[in-house]
Design a protein around this motif. Structure first.
Motif, PDB file in Angstrom:
ATOM      1  N   VAL A 128      74.599  80.756  -1.294  1.00  0.00           N
ATOM      2  CA  VAL A 128      75.043  81.694  -1.896  1.00  0.00           C
ATOM      3  C   VAL A 128      76.494  81.557  -1.781  1.00  0.00           C
ATOM      4  O   VAL A 128      77.905  80.967  -2.202  1.00  0.00           O
ATOM      5  CB  VAL A 128      74.786  82.989  -2.787  1.00  0.00           C
ATOM      6  CG1 VAL A 128      75.715  83.537  -3.842  1.00  0.00           C
ATOM      7  CG2 VAL A 128      73.430  82.169  -3.226  1.00  0.00           C
ATOM      8  N   MET A 129      77.240  82.106  -0.206  1.00  0.00           N
ATOM      9  CA  MET A 129      78.461  82.494  -0.087  1.00  0.00           C
ATOM     10  C   MET A 129      78.984  81.667   1.393  1.00  0.00           C
ATOM     11  O   MET A 129      79.956  81.334   1.395  1.00  0.00           O
ATOM     12  CB  MET A 129      78.745  83.533   0.666  1.00  0.00           C
ATOM     13  CG  MET A 129      78.155  84.523  -0.815  1.00  0.00           C
ATOM     14  SD  MET A 129      78.608  86.066  -0.072  1.00  0.00           S
ATOM     15  CE  MET A 129      80.377  86.640   0.198  1.00  0.00           C
ATOM     16  N   ALA A 130      77.681  81.610   1.827  1.00  0.00           N
ATOM     17  CA  ALA A 130      78.379  80.565   3.670  1.00  0.00           C
ATOM     18  C   ALA A 130      78.782  79.359   3.148  1.00  0.00           C
ATOM     19  O   ALA A 130      79.670  78.005   3.810  1.00  0.00           O
ATOM     20  CB  ALA A 130      77.422  80.415   4.411  1.00  0.00           C
ATOM     21  N   VAL A 131      78.013  78.249   2.615  1.00  0.00           N
ATOM     22  CA  VAL A 131      78.339  77.339   2.150  1.00  0.00           C
ATOM     23  C   VAL A 131      79.622  76.437   1.539  1.00  0.00           C
ATOM     24  O   VAL A 131      80.833  75.909   1.681  1.00  0.00           O
ATOM     25  CB  VAL A 131      77.196  76.121   1.523  1.00  0.00           C
ATOM     26  CG1 VAL A 131      77.072  74.839   1.216  1.00  0.00           C
ATOM     27  CG2 VAL A 131      75.683  76.131   2.487  1.00  0.00           C
ATOM     28  N   PRO A 132      79.954  77.276   0.390  1.00  0.00           N
ATOM     29  CA  PRO A 132      81.294  76.994  -0.335  1.00  0.00           C
ATOM     30  C   PRO A 132      82.358  77.515   0.831  1.00  0.00           C
ATOM     31  O   PRO A 132      83.191  77.379   0.427  1.00  0.00           O
ATOM     32  CB  PRO A 132      81.081  78.457  -1.459  1.00  0.00           C
ATOM     33  CG  PRO A 132      79.858  78.626  -1.832  1.00  0.00           C
ATOM     34  CD  PRO A 132      79.740  78.456  -0.738  1.00  0.00           C
ATOM     35  N   ALA A 133      82.621  78.448   1.424  1.00  0.00           N
ATOM     36  CA  ALA A 133      83.426  79.535   1.752  1.00  0.00           C
ATOM     37  C   ALA A 133      83.183  77.856   3.168  1.00  0.00           C
ATOM     38  O   ALA A 133      84.483  78.240   3.489  1.00  0.00           O
ATOM     39  CB  ALA A 133      82.927  80.438   3.223  1.00  0.00           C
ATOM     40  N   THR A 134      82.177  77.652   4.014  1.00  0.00           N
ATOM     41  CA  THR A 134      82.310  76.540   4.735  1.00  0.00           C
ATOM     42  C   THR A 134      83.534  75.658   3.881  1.00  0.00           C
ATOM     43  O   THR A 134      84.153  74.289   4.717  1.00  0.00           O
ATOM     44  CB  THR A 134      81.653  75.906   5.492  1.00  0.00           C
ATOM     45  OG1 THR A 134      80.643  76.901   5.684  1.00  0.00           O
ATOM     46  CG2 THR A 134      81.373  75.083   6.587  1.00  0.00           C
ATOM     47  N   VAL A 135      82.790  75.133   2.837  1.00  0.00           N
ATOM     48  CA  VAL A 135      83.715  73.383   2.432  1.00  0.00           C
ATOM     49  C   VAL A 135      84.842  73.946   2.352  1.00  0.00           C
ATOM     50  O   VAL A 135      85.848  72.713   2.534  1.00  0.00           O
ATOM     51  CB  VAL A 135      82.697  74.015   0.582  1.00  0.00           C
ATOM     52  CG1 VAL A 135      83.301  72.551  -0.052  1.00  0.00           C
ATOM     53  CG2 VAL A 135      81.951  72.956   0.650  1.00  0.00           C
ATOM     54  N   GLY A 170      92.820  81.367   5.002  1.00  0.00           N
ATOM     55  CA  GLY A 170      92.704  81.138   3.768  1.00  0.00           C
ATOM     56  C   GLY A 170      91.275  81.213   3.267  1.00  0.00           C
ATOM     57  O   GLY A 170      91.399  81.508   2.555  1.00  0.00           O
ATOM     58  N   ALA A 171      90.205  80.699   4.199  1.00  0.00           N
ATOM     59  CA  ALA A 171      89.018  80.935   3.839  1.00  0.00           C
ATOM     60  C   ALA A 171      88.254  82.535   3.857  1.00  0.00           C
ATOM     61  O   ALA A 171      87.786  82.606   2.944  1.00  0.00           O
ATOM     62  CB  ALA A 171      88.035  79.708   4.227  1.00  0.00           C
ATOM     63  N   VAL A 172      89.092  82.806   4.740  1.00  0.00           N
ATOM     64  CA  VAL A 172      88.307  84.759   4.455  1.00  0.00           C
ATOM     65  C   VAL A 172      88.862  85.716   3.588  1.00  0.00           C
ATOM     66  O   VAL A 172      88.153  86.412   3.246  1.00  0.00           O
ATOM     67  CB  VAL A 172      89.086  84.853   6.445  1.00  0.00           C
ATOM     68  CG1 VAL A 172      89.077  86.660   6.488  1.00  0.00           C
ATOM     69  CG2 VAL A 172      88.286  84.459   7.611  1.00  0.00           C
ATOM     70  N   THR A 173      90.354  84.987   3.421  1.00  0.00           N
ATOM     71  CA  THR A 173      90.874  85.811   2.092  1.00  0.00           C
ATOM     72  C   THR A 173      89.946  85.646   1.000  1.00  0.00           C
ATOM     73  O   THR A 173      90.073  86.737   0.301  1.00  0.00           O
ATOM     74  CB  THR A 173      92.623  85.788   2.257  1.00  0.00           C
ATOM     75  OG1 THR A 173      92.888  85.693   3.281  1.00  0.00           O
ATOM     76  CG2 THR A 173      93.347  86.399   0.895  1.00  0.00           C
ATOM     77  N   VAL A 174      89.977  84.481   0.844  1.00  0.00           N
ATOM     78  CA  VAL A 174      89.269  83.539  -0.843  1.00  0.00           C
ATOM     79  C   VAL A 174      88.127  84.581  -0.533  1.00  0.00           C
ATOM     80  O   VAL A 174      87.324  85.413  -1.821  1.00  0.00           O
ATOM     81  CB  VAL A 174      89.233  82.963  -1.082  1.00  0.00           C
ATOM     82  CG1 VAL A 174      88.217  81.716  -1.947  1.00  0.00           C
ATOM     83  CG2 VAL A 174      90.619  81.433  -0.823  1.00  0.00           C
ATOM     84  N   ILE A 175      87.005  84.927   0.481  1.00  0.00           N
ATOM     85  CA  ILE A 175      85.707  85.721   0.592  1.00  0.00           C
ATOM     86  C   ILE A 175      85.957  86.476   0.812  1.00  0.00           C
ATOM     87  O   ILE A 175      84.724  87.355   0.371  1.00  0.00           O
ATOM     88  CB  ILE A 175      84.367  84.370   1.532  1.00  0.00           C
ATOM     89  CG1 ILE A 175      84.975  82.896   1.786  1.00  0.00           C
ATOM     90  CG2 ILE A 175      83.297  85.032   2.159  1.00  0.00           C
ATOM     91  CD1 ILE A 175      83.811  82.740   0.086  1.00  0.00           C
ATOM     92  N   SER A 176      86.452  87.024   1.212  1.00  0.00           N
ATOM     93  CA  SER A 176      86.226  88.455   1.835  1.00  0.00           C
ATOM     94  C   SER A 176      86.238  89.674   0.739  1.00  0.00           C
ATOM     95  O   SER A 176      85.150  90.847   0.187  1.00  0.00           O
ATOM     96  CB  SER A 176      87.525  89.240   2.387  1.00  0.00           C
ATOM     97  OG  SER A 176      87.662  90.493   2.808  1.00  0.00           O
TER      98      SER A 176
END
Length: 356
Positions: A128-135, A170-176
């Protein structure tokens, strides 16, 4: 639309194809690494049952993380904070009182008595979360790297370092905010309506920035890790290709480069990982006990406290488990990603030849 789908300057593939390649790599990494962490958590739960866990503030730095009401599940792609209150929220991880004598014994007994599917208990939150973040992360890195190569007209080693840092930021800011929301839902079993009210209340009280609580320690660990990782990865891959007289990196070259660069980055950023873990534990404890929770300490104060209580070695606690997990995760992820990009490059070339 045609302009959006045009191949990227350096890779010869579209952003959508980059996303498909990174998504496939993230899923495969999750499938391979998740059982390792499930076993680790079950072994920790055995040593100190969650129903007897101590509050986060009372945990001595030398103690095992299993003594906390909150614990971290990390499959090498992303950390997930689990909040356990008297074991109620941890049924997926603490199903049976089976006694394990070690890692291999845990693998065998979990498979025999609970079924092989239990080894992938932590997979849903990852998908749910790690895959989109990695993409987001891998696609952004490739796009930034190619853009910087064209903009500067250089192939300097500093470009992967800069692109890796910016992509992770950018990825951390979006997912946090999503991670914070997921922690709230898990700790209190909130419905979506209750969650909306909870978030609105938090925003009204502390402002929109409250949704990015814990962003600082995450950035301090993940951004340097990403910069070091891509810098070393490109260097090691180029060196290995030169040694093997290869024009392009093979799957094994990418795999080896990913493992080496992941290990180096994990070791150098370990103090920030220790601090981030403690901050996430404080966050989880504040969700369980919002009244008793103290104001989170700053990253610098936490580092000073760890050093005062456990010495410099305390800042490098968990060295071996982190390396064992991060190295294969990085290797599987980047080699699968590179393999996917190569596949799409050849596919695009064949389409172009057919169109001539």
């Amino acid at each position: 639309m045609a302009e959006k789908m045009s191949p990227s300057p350096g890779g010869g593939i579209t952003p959508l194809q980059q996303m498909l390649a990174s998504g496939t790599g993230a899923i495969l990494t999750s499938l391979f690494v998740t059982p390792l962490d499930v076993v680790k958590i079950r072994l920790q739960a055995q040593r100190t049952p969650f129903s007897k866990a101590w509050p986060a503030q009372a945990v001595p730095w030398g103690a095992q993380s299993a003594t906390w009401k909150c614990f971290l599940y990390c499959n090498g792609l992303m950390d997930h904070l689990y909040v356990c209150q008297n074991g109620n929220a941890c049924t997926a991880w603490y199903k049976a009182p089976t006694h394990f004598t070690g890692t291999l014994d845990a693998f065998v007994k979990i498979t025999r008595y609970e079924g092989i599917r239990s080894l992938w208990s932590g997979l849903p939150p990852t998908l749910v979360m790690a895959v989109p973040a990695t993409v987001i992360y891998f696609t952004t890195y490739d796009q930034l790297r190619d853009y910087l190569h064209v903009w500067t007209g250089s192939r300097g080693h500093y470009i992967p370092l800069l692109a890796g840092a910016l992509a992770r930021l950018g990825a951390v800011t979006v997912i946090s905010p999503l991670e914070l929301i997921r922690t709230k839902m898990q700790s209190r079993q909130l419905s979506y309506r209750e969650l909306r009210v909870c978030i609105q209340s938090a925003v009204a009280q502390d402002g929109w920035l409250s949704l990015w609580r814990g962003w600082g320690p995450t950035v301090l660990r993940d951004v340097p890790f990403s910069a070091l990782y891509w810098f070393n990865y490109e260097l090691v891959r180029t060196w290995l290709c030169r040694q093997a007289w290869l024009d392009e990196a093979t799957f094994m070259v990418s795999f080896t480069s990913g493992a080496i660069s992941g290990t180096v980055a994990a070791v150098l950023t370990l103090p920030f990982d220790v601090v981030k873990t403690q901050r996430q534990i404080e966050l989880g404890d504040s969700e369980v006990h919002p009244v008793a929770a103290s104001k989170p300490s700053s990253t610098w104060l936490l580092m000073q406290r760890i050093r005062a209580e456990s010495g410099t070695r305390g800042l490098f606690a968990g060295f071996l488990p982190r390396v064992i997990k991060v190295a294969p995760a990085c290797a599987i992820m980047v080699s699968t990603y590179e393999f996917g990009k190569t596949f799409f490059q050849k596919l695009n070339q064949e389409r172009q030849l057919r169109g001539l």
